[in-house]
Design an enzyme around this catalytic site. Structure first.
Site, PDB file in Angstrom:
ATOM      1  CD  GLU A  19      -3.076  -0.927   2.211  1.00  0.00           C
ATOM      2  OE1 GLU A  19      -3.072   0.105   2.917  1.00  0.00           O
ATOM      3  OE2 GLU A  19      -3.924  -1.819   2.324  1.00  0.00           O
TER       4      GLU A  19
ATOM      5  CD  GLU B 183      -3.806  -5.583   4.085  1.00  0.00           C
ATOM      6  OE1 GLU B 183      -4.642  -4.745   4.515  1.00  0.00           O
ATOM      7  OE2 GLU B 183      -2.574  -5.416   4.160  1.00  0.00           O
TER       8      GLU B 183
END
Length: 497
Positions: free
Chosen positions: A224, A404
């Site tokens: 991320e 995720e």
């Protein structure tokens, strides 16, 4: 960067960082009827809510392809603990969490879920769940205390034991090289604003590949990068805690460069697959006006295309560069050859999905769906379908993995020793169904990792939010499988929702 762009980016960051009690004003479902934030949270996690599914475990009859791999995910700083053991150096998150006022209740990752000492029993727990794949991260300061130089053998030995233990239990390791825990010594010389840190990351990656190499079949580079940019350099509510748009997007470029350098390091040293891990947010206009459509396109540029385009197309989106302006630190920081490095061919893309955005003509966002305990998270499973199919449509059939997806619930250990979390079961079931629909639409999705395996240190929220399939009693570190874990165990066994 224009003054207008700078103000807009800081306004967006301020909105995302607003405390939950202030941000949860109202939630607008598609029917247009406003509901309170309290009932939105209830709908997500409370089994007594009139909106809750009374039978979240009902079978949908959706069978996944043979060979599809079900797993769970964690990250080093959130679960390992042992912050000062066996040669580990300090990270930016050690510094940030030990700074008064930075985390809820002053919580730190010093102990976390004590996985560093309990890894073997945690692997047994994964085997009991039936996990086929486990996505974890390697702590850079555990491998290189100062982010440079000779690797710390004790740190590498821990990850070798972990990888060998996974393979012995027939669980495929998926390792992430960087999940936000930059060595503090590198932050002291400018952190990701310093171009040299991207090259230090390439050296670190090479050291890890030399030690673990092909024992790990799938590697992820940067977790991320957008969150580092937006939360660490715009909102300031993640490490290193800055609010500087000019620095933020230079950091974005250096993170992308670090990704490309790691890809090249792997190609030179090991036979394994590698790719980035992006949190992607589908962006929808609040109406059909030209202004809303234009604002949504630019919003999508900052949220998604900045990262996808550079890796998969070898170019940053023109509208984002124009919006930042030719004098911005990012644009001035792009050197000849950088995008060739960034777009070094990858084997897969890891997708992390949590929430959609609904964009108004002003560039601000509106809430359209019930939220979870994480005030920024709207519960919208179709957004996962839209994200997966968008990647395949816009970038071709690159293999995808979900690394995720999950939500926090106010889980409580019952008097009978169980944890009942039907809201999480319903959430996962509906997102699994969206993923199945994407596969049927032609998306080459290979695996799905639920966030998270364990309750853990949730960054600025400390230990207040519980995201795990497994309940952790922090004073005793006792693990308890939640209802969602038992349900997931069956999904894995049957390869069916």
């Amino acid at each position: 960067m224009t003054v207008l762009t700078r103000r807009r980016l800081l306004r967006r960051a301020a909105l995302s960082a607003t405390a939950a009690t202030a941000a949860r004003v109202s939630v607008r479902p598609t029917a247009g009827v406003a509901i309170s934030a309290a009932s939105a949270l209830t709908a997500a996690c409370d089994p007594d809510s009139p909106d809750a599914d009374p039978n979240p475990e009902r079978r949908l009859g959706l069978r996944f392809p043979d060979g599809f791999r079900w797993g769970a995910a964690t990250s080093a700083y959130q679960i390992e603990g042992a912050a000062k053991e066996d040669g580990r150096g300090a990270s930016v998150w050690d510094t940030f969490s030990h700074t008064p006022g930075r985390t809820r209740n002053g919580d730190t990752g010093d102990v976390a879920a004590d996985h560093y000492h309990r890894w073997a029993s945690d692997l047994d727990l994964m085997k009991d769940l039936g996990l086929r794949t486990y996505r974890f991260s390697i702590s850079w300061p555990r491998v290189q205390a100062d982010g440079t130089g000779k690797a710390n053998q004790r740190g590498l030995d821990f990850y070798r034991r972990l990888v060998d233990g996974l393979r012995e239990r027939e669980i495929e390791p998926m390792a992430t090289l960087f999940h936000w825990d930059l060595p503090q010594a590198l932050q002291d010389v400018g952190g990701w604003e310093n171009r040299d840190v991207a090259h230090r990351f390439g050296d670190y990656a090479a050291a890890v590949f030399e030690a673990l190499g092909s024992a790990v079949p799938v590697w992820l580079t940067i977790n991320e990068p957008k969150t580092v940019v937006q939360n660490g350099y715009l909102g300031g509510h993640h490490a290193p805690g800055l609010r500087d748009p000019e620095a933020a997007y230079l950091v974005a470029h250096h993170l992308q460069l670090a990704h490309g350098l790691a890809v090249r390091a792997l190609r030179a040293s090991a036979d394994a697959r590698i790719g980035p891990a992006f949190n992607l947010h589908p962006c929808y206009p609040v109406d059909d006006s030209p202004e809303a459509l234009a604002a949504t396109h630019l919003y999508d540029g900052y949220e998604n295309r900045l990262y996808l385009d550079s890796v998969l197309r070898g170019a940053y989106p023109r509208d984002v560069l124009d919006d930042l302006g030719p004098g911005s630190r990012m644009v001035r920081g792009i050197k000849d050859g950088d995008l060739a490095v960034i777009s070094s061919p990858v084997d897969l893309v890891a997708v992390q999905y949590y929430t959609p955005y609904y964009v108004a003509p002003s560039g601000d966002t509106e809430v359209r769906w019930p939220t979870s305990e994480a005030f920024w998270q709207q519960i919208f499973p179709d957004g996962l379908f839209d994200t997966l199919t968008r990647i395949t449509r816009d970038y071709g059939p690159v293999p995808l993995t979900i690394t995720e997806n999950g939500l926090p619930c106010p889980d409580v250990l019952g008097a009978d020793g169980t944890v009942d979390d039907p809201g999480r079961v319903e959430f996962l079931r509906d997102h699994f169904a969206a993923a199945h629909r994407a596969i049927e639409a032609g998306v080459p999705l290979e695996s799905y990792h639920v966030w998270s395996l364990l309750d853990n240190f949730e960054w600025a929220e400390g230990y207040e939010q519980r995201w795990g399939l497994v309940y952790v009693d922090y004073p005793t570190q006792r693990r308890t499988l939640k209802r969602s874990a038992r349900w997931y165990q069956r999904v894995i066994r049957d390869n069916e929702v």
